[in-house]
Design a protein around this motif. Sequence first.
Motif, PDB file in Angstrom:
ATOM      1  N   ARG A 101       0.904  -1.225  -0.127  1.00 23.42           N
ATOM      2  CA  ARG A 101       0.062  -0.105   0.142  1.00 23.42           C
ATOM      3  C   ARG A 101       0.706   1.224   0.008  1.00 23.42           C
ATOM      4  N   GLU A 153      -6.180   5.909  -2.789  1.00 26.06           N
ATOM      5  CA  GLU A 153      -6.833   4.965  -1.885  1.00 26.06           C
ATOM      6  C   GLU A 153      -7.222   3.822  -2.535  1.00 26.06           C
ATOM      7  N   ARG A 212       0.822   4.163  -2.813  1.00 27.65           N
ATOM      8  CA  ARG A 212       0.545   5.520  -2.468  1.00 27.65           C
ATOM      9  C   ARG A 212       1.719   6.437  -2.743  1.00 27.65           C
TER      10      ARG A 212
END
Length: 138
Positions: A31, A48, A35
């Motif tokens: 993640r 997201e 990002r």
Amino acid sequence: MPQPTTRARRTGHLGYSETLPREPQSAATARELVRDALTAWGLNDLAEDGALAVSELVSNAVQHACRESIRVVVERTAARAVRVAVADFSRAKPAVREAGDGDEDGRGLFLVAALAADWGTDERRWGKVVWADLEACG
């Protein structure tokens, strides 16, 4: 700790990738990689959805793949589009399945399909790459 690598892609943008251990904690690292890549490309509005999609792909690989590592890749495929992918050493293709009301898992690929403009699996001699294409509005 392995470090992410960057490499210029056909689109002219850097692609980001990292080899991670095949363990549940790797979803958090994946993640973060997604990002960071989307922030570098100015595609914060996809961050997201991209983080959630890669988390589900990593979780699926952790649960169903073999060997001790997976590879996460983030590529910019167009000005407002990215591909997040997870490569593993299993040839078993993932499938969206209907999860029951009381089931604690089984919704990951359904969620990926809902978030992505497209998703799929590319077979490789050594295993597979499961990917999701995300597109920003406007």
